[in-house]
Scaffold this active site. Structure first.
Site, PDB file in Angstrom:
ATOM      1  N   LEU A  27       0.849  -1.194   0.000  1.00 45.02           N
ATOM      2  CA  LEU A  27       0.000   0.000   0.000  1.00 45.02           C
ATOM      3  C   LEU A  27       0.883   1.242   0.000  1.00 45.02           C
ATOM      4  O   LEU A  27       1.589   1.526   0.970  1.00 45.02           O
ATOM      5  CB  LEU A  27      -0.912  -0.011   1.231  1.00 45.02           C
ATOM      6  CG  LEU A  27      -1.693  -1.309   1.478  1.00 45.02           C
ATOM      7  CD1 LEU A  27      -2.407  -1.250   2.824  1.00 45.02           C
ATOM      8  CD2 LEU A  27      -2.686  -1.556   0.348  1.00 45.02           C
ATOM      9  N   ASP A  28       0.824   1.994  -1.072  1.00 49.24           N
ATOM     10  CA  ASP A  28       1.704   3.144  -1.246  1.00 49.24           C
ATOM     11  C   ASP A  28       1.357   4.286  -0.289  1.00 49.24           C
ATOM     12  O   ASP A  28       0.182   4.649  -0.137  1.00 49.24           O
ATOM     13  CB  ASP A  28       1.613   3.644  -2.692  1.00 49.24           C
ATOM     14  CG  ASP A  28       2.546   4.798  -2.986  1.00 49.24           C
ATOM     15  OD1 ASP A  28       3.767   4.610  -2.907  1.00 49.24           O
ATOM     16  OD2 ASP A  28       2.039   5.908  -3.268  1.00 49.24           O
ATOM     17  N   GLU A  53       3.552   1.113   3.024  1.00 54.61           N
ATOM     18  CA  GLU A  53       4.679   2.037   2.945  1.00 54.61           C
ATOM     19  C   GLU A  53       4.279   3.285   3.716  1.00 54.61           C
ATOM     20  O   GLU A  53       3.250   3.892   3.437  1.00 54.61           O
ATOM     21  CB  GLU A  53       5.004   2.424   1.502  1.00 54.61           C
ATOM     22  CG  GLU A  53       6.224   3.320   1.425  1.00 54.61           C
ATOM     23  CD  GLU A  53       6.143   4.397   0.355  1.00 54.61           C
ATOM     24  OE1 GLU A  53       7.164   5.067   0.120  1.00 54.61           O
ATOM     25  OE2 GLU A  53       5.063   4.584  -0.239  1.00 54.61           O
ATOM     26  N   ASP A  78      12.299   2.580   6.268  1.00 53.16           N
ATOM     27  CA  ASP A  78      13.334   3.283   5.509  1.00 53.16           C
ATOM     28  C   ASP A  78      14.557   3.588   6.368  1.00 53.16           C
ATOM     29  O   ASP A  78      15.647   3.817   5.844  1.00 53.16           O
ATOM     30  CB  ASP A  78      12.775   4.583   4.933  1.00 53.16           C
ATOM     31  CG  ASP A  78      11.916   4.346   3.696  1.00 53.16           C
ATOM     32  OD1 ASP A  78      11.980   3.236   3.130  1.00 53.16           O
ATOM     33  OD2 ASP A  78      11.178   5.263   3.301  1.00 53.16           O
ATOM     34  N   ASP A  79      14.387   3.604   7.696  1.00 51.08           N
ATOM     35  CA  ASP A  79      15.535   3.875   8.563  1.00 51.08           C
ATOM     36  C   ASP A  79      16.639   2.847   8.357  1.00 51.08           C
ATOM     37  O   ASP A  79      17.827   3.169   8.452  1.00 51.08           O
ATOM     38  CB  ASP A  79      15.102   3.869  10.034  1.00 51.08           C
ATOM     39  CG  ASP A  79      14.371   5.134  10.438  1.00 51.08           C
ATOM     40  OD1 ASP A  79      14.138   5.991   9.560  1.00 51.08           O
ATOM     41  OD2 ASP A  79      14.020   5.270  11.621  1.00 51.08           O
ATOM     42  N   PHE A  80      16.267   1.594   8.094  1.00 48.95           N
ATOM     43  CA  PHE A  80      17.279   0.567   7.824  1.00 48.95           C
ATOM     44  C   PHE A  80      18.085   0.959   6.596  1.00 48.95           C
ATOM     45  O   PHE A  80      19.322   0.908   6.608  1.00 48.95           O
ATOM     46  CB  PHE A  80      16.607  -0.792   7.606  1.00 48.95           C
ATOM     47  CG  PHE A  80      17.563  -1.890   7.224  1.00 48.95           C
ATOM     48  CD1 PHE A  80      18.144  -2.679   8.198  1.00 48.95           C
ATOM     49  CD2 PHE A  80      17.885  -2.135   5.895  1.00 48.95           C
ATOM     50  CE1 PHE A  80      19.042  -3.693   7.856  1.00 48.95           C
ATOM     51  CE2 PHE A  80      18.777  -3.127   5.537  1.00 48.95           C
ATOM     52  CZ  PHE A  80      19.358  -3.917   6.517  1.00 48.95           C
ATOM     53  N   HIS A  81      17.386   1.334   5.530  1.00 51.84           N
ATOM     54  CA  HIS A  81      18.097   1.746   4.313  1.00 51.84           C
ATOM     55  C   HIS A  81      19.029   2.914   4.581  1.00 51.84           C
ATOM     56  O   HIS A  81      20.192   2.899   4.179  1.00 51.84           O
ATOM     57  CB  HIS A  81      17.103   2.142   3.211  1.00 51.84           C
ATOM     58  CG  HIS A  81      17.770   2.833   2.059  1.00 51.84           C
ATOM     59  ND1 HIS A  81      17.972   4.203   2.028  1.00 51.84           N
ATOM     60  CD2 HIS A  81      18.329   2.338   0.919  1.00 51.84           C
ATOM     61  CE1 HIS A  81      18.617   4.520   0.918  1.00 51.84           C
ATOM     62  NE2 HIS A  81      18.835   3.415   0.227  1.00 51.84           N
ATOM     63  N   HIS A  82      18.513   3.942   5.257  1.00 47.30           N
ATOM     64  CA  HIS A  82      19.313   5.149   5.465  1.00 47.30           C
ATOM     65  C   HIS A  82      20.571   4.844   6.276  1.00 47.30           C
ATOM     66  O   HIS A  82      21.669   5.306   5.943  1.00 47.30           O
ATOM     67  CB  HIS A  82      18.482   6.214   6.176  1.00 47.30           C
ATOM     68  CG  HIS A  82      17.276   6.662   5.400  1.00 47.30           C
ATOM     69  ND1 HIS A  82      17.099   6.402   4.063  1.00 47.30           N
ATOM     70  CD2 HIS A  82      16.171   7.371   5.787  1.00 47.30           C
ATOM     71  CE1 HIS A  82      15.956   6.917   3.651  1.00 47.30           C
ATOM     72  NE2 HIS A  82      15.379   7.509   4.680  1.00 47.30           N
ATOM     73  N   ILE A 138      16.680   4.644  -5.032  1.00 47.35           N
ATOM     74  CA  ILE A 138      17.557   4.821  -6.198  1.00 47.35           C
ATOM     75  C   ILE A 138      16.975   5.893  -7.120  1.00 47.35           C
ATOM     76  O   ILE A 138      17.652   6.851  -7.485  1.00 47.35           O
ATOM     77  CB  ILE A 138      17.723   3.505  -6.976  1.00 47.35           C
ATOM     78  CG1 ILE A 138      18.323   2.419  -6.090  1.00 47.35           C
ATOM     79  CG2 ILE A 138      18.609   3.720  -8.203  1.00 47.35           C
ATOM     80  CD1 ILE A 138      18.364   1.047  -6.747  1.00 47.35           C
TER      81      ILE A 138
END
Length: 585
Positions: free
Chosen positions: A247-248, A285, A318-322, A391
């Site tokens: 879910l966006d 999301e 997203d904290d994991f990615h950052h 990306i």
């Protein structure tokens, strides 16, 4: 309900334009629906639209299943029950323990279609994927698009092959043992071809957001809008046999109703799952770092408690990615600023979120809520070291492979696949794809295309990126550059990185400690100055050296299960070469 019924509560007359013939519809004033004759059913393949009031141009059906001539053309009837499914024995894939693979159909293969994507499913099986996540497939204006400009939520765009091709893809995926996740966008509509406001109050200014008027979830007429969305959710599970929905941007679903749309969606999906006797999963999301989304509906108290759980199955972190991105690249601009220390990665690996009520310099406010790690299983958080957003929303759409060496790429893979969370890979990362993933559009309207390009440049200028490097989204070459180059898969560094991904995914399946969702069993030791980190998963240790020089880490081991570098030395301690990772017992 007839396929030719339509909700248009503000219209004074509604006529059906069917195969060139114009037929009146009957008003149902109490509900706002206009009904077609009960015996009017001509089967699939017929073109139709609606003439509202004094309009002389037929408009596409808000619930159209197919738009063969694009979002401004006539709708076409489609019978989802006509497909001969072969997945009767399919029992589904649960989110816990799974590996997700995110792909964009237009750039995943040279042909950019659902049928050509079927040919690549063996690659995903060999990689160790469990769930294939497709970026949005709804009707958009133009030939290519990320998918988030969709306007016909019930369609599958003919750009990818249409609804029959979608059914073929899901059926083939299930035959290969792969579940399918569909990315759906309920928080906004695209800028071209959105006729919903002509039919009724689908939008409301009550909670206007960055896309304009908000989808109407709690204003006049909201009941039918909510049913429109909930019917769409059910459609993917029933007519297309998908296993999960992503879910966006659910933070944009503003809803002051007594029962939030997301909770109602979770309740209905759970009921449908029980009926179909297979897992049906909802993944949100959200940039709010709010565990309420994934708190079980029976675990948040009773009554009007605003912290009561919505009961979704998972959400992105997203904290994991950052945190991982900064540890690997050293970038600390924009939203990366708060993650400069390796302490942030250590916190995310054990707590799920970095911002859990802490100050966010990018947002200039306190942000997030803490996760109850004693009771929340780690698999409810979906994490990635690369994805379409992280990306594609960079100035030139550059992947990690464009700036990191092989060792660093394998570190990213190891920490993602050995984390206590649900790992998600983005198309091509598994072989260090050299192609970028850029933001591309093909808006036929020149003004819209120009506005989109200028908006991107202005956004990146605020982040300090060189605006002269930003590719034109409307340039067809921007789209073509973003297509994967499958010829490089088994060559050079690509083959080395791919081998590492395959070995890591296989290890994750073989070792129960790596899929253990109990966060209290996860611990991290690290040295932010020396730039090493050791992640403990039960009896296993994931030892990482981010530094440019070798590191000796006090991790005794009896068995080495994985290394990114043959020079790793084990014993009473681990000697890790620069940019290396080892998984030991």
């Amino acid at each position: 309900m007839s396929v030719y019924d339509v909700w248009a509560p503000t219209a004074t007359t509604v006529r059906l334009h069917l195969d060139g013939e114009v037929l009146p519809l009957t008003a149902e004033p109490a509900t706002g629906w206009w009904r077609a004759p009960a015996d009017l059913d001509r089967g699939p393949g017929h073109r139709y639209g609606f003439l509202l009031d004094d309009g002389d141009t037929p408009l596409p059906d808000p619930r159209s299943r197919r738009q063969p001539d694009g979002v401004h053309g006539l709708s076409e009837t489609f019978d989802p029950a006509a497909f001969a499914w072969t997945d009767e024995a399919w029992t589904g894939r649960q989110l816990g323990g799974a590996v997700i693979y995110e792909l964009h159909l237009g750039t995943f293969t040279p042909e950019g279609t659902l049928d050509s994507a079927i040919e690549k499913l063996p690659h995903l099986v060999e990689l160790g994927v469990d769930l294939v996540e497709l970026l949005p497939v709804n009707g958009v204006n133009g030939r290519w698009n990320w998918g988030y400009d969709g306007v016909d939520w019930f369609t599958v765009t003919d750009n990818y092959g249409g609804p029959e091709a979608y059914q073929r893809f899901v059926d083939a995926a299930h035959a290969a043992g792969l579940g399918v996740v569909q990315d759906v966008v309920y928080n906004h509509l695209g800028p071209s071809g959105n006729y919903l406001p002509v039919f009724g109050p689908y939008l409301s200014s009550k909670h206007a957001n960055t896309w304009g008027d908000n989808v109407n979830l709690d204003d006049d007429g909201a009941h039918e809008v909510r049913e429109f969305i909930l019917d769409n959710t059910a459609m993917w599970f029933t007519d297309y046999h998908v296993d999960a929905l992503r879910l966006d941007a659910v933070h944009a679903l503003r809803d002051d109703s007594p029962v939030h749309l997301l909770r109602e969606m979770a309740e209905r999906t759970a009921a449908l799952s029980a009926h179909q006797r297979r897992p049906l999963t909802l993944i949100a999301e959200s940039d709010m770092n709010d565990p309420r989304l994934i708190t079980p509906r029976d675990g948040g108290g009773s009554g009007p408690d605003h912290r009561q759980g919505y009961g979704l199955d998972g959400q992105w972190s997203d904290d994991f990615h950052h945190a991982l991105h900064v540890a690997l690249t050293g970038e600390t601009t924009g939203w990366y600023a708060d993650f400069a220390s390796l302490d942030s990665l250590a916190k995310v690996l054990t707590k799920g979120f970095f911002h859990d009520g802490t100050w966010s310099s990018f947002r200039e406010t306190d942000h997030g809520f803490p996760i109850d790690v004693e009771h929340m299983p780690g698999w409810r958080l979906v994490v990635a070291n690369q994805n379409h957003d992280q990306i594609g929303n960079r100035a030139i759409g550059d992947r990690l492979a464009a700036s990191l060496d092989d060792g660093q790429l394998v570190i990213a893979a190891a920490l993602t696949l050995a984390s206590p969370f649900t790992p998600m890979l983005f198309q091509g990362e598994e072989w260090a794809a050299s192609t970028p993933w850029q933001f591309f559009t093909s808006h036929p309207e020149p003004d819209l295309g120009e506005a989109t390009a200028k908006g991107r440049i202005a956004e990146f200028a605020k982040l300090g990126w060189d605006e002269s490097t930003v590719p034109d989204p409307q340039d067809p070459e921007t789209y073509r550059r973003s297509k994967l180059d499958w010829s490089e898969v088994e060559q050079g560094r690509h083959a080395l990185v791919l081998s590492a991904y395959r070995r890591l995914a296989a290890l994750r399946r073989a070792e129960p400690d790596l899929t253990d969702p109990r966060l209290p069993r996860v611990s991290v030791e690290h040295d932010a100055d020396a730039r090493w980190l050791v992640l403990t998963r039960g009896s296993l240790r994931v030892a990482v050296n981010f530094a440019e020089q070798e590191a000796r880490v006090a991790v005794p081991c009896t068995e080495v299960l994985f290394t990114s570098d043959d020079a790793v030395t084990a014993g009473e301690s681990l000697l890790l070469p620069p940019h290396s990772v080892a998984i030991v017992r």
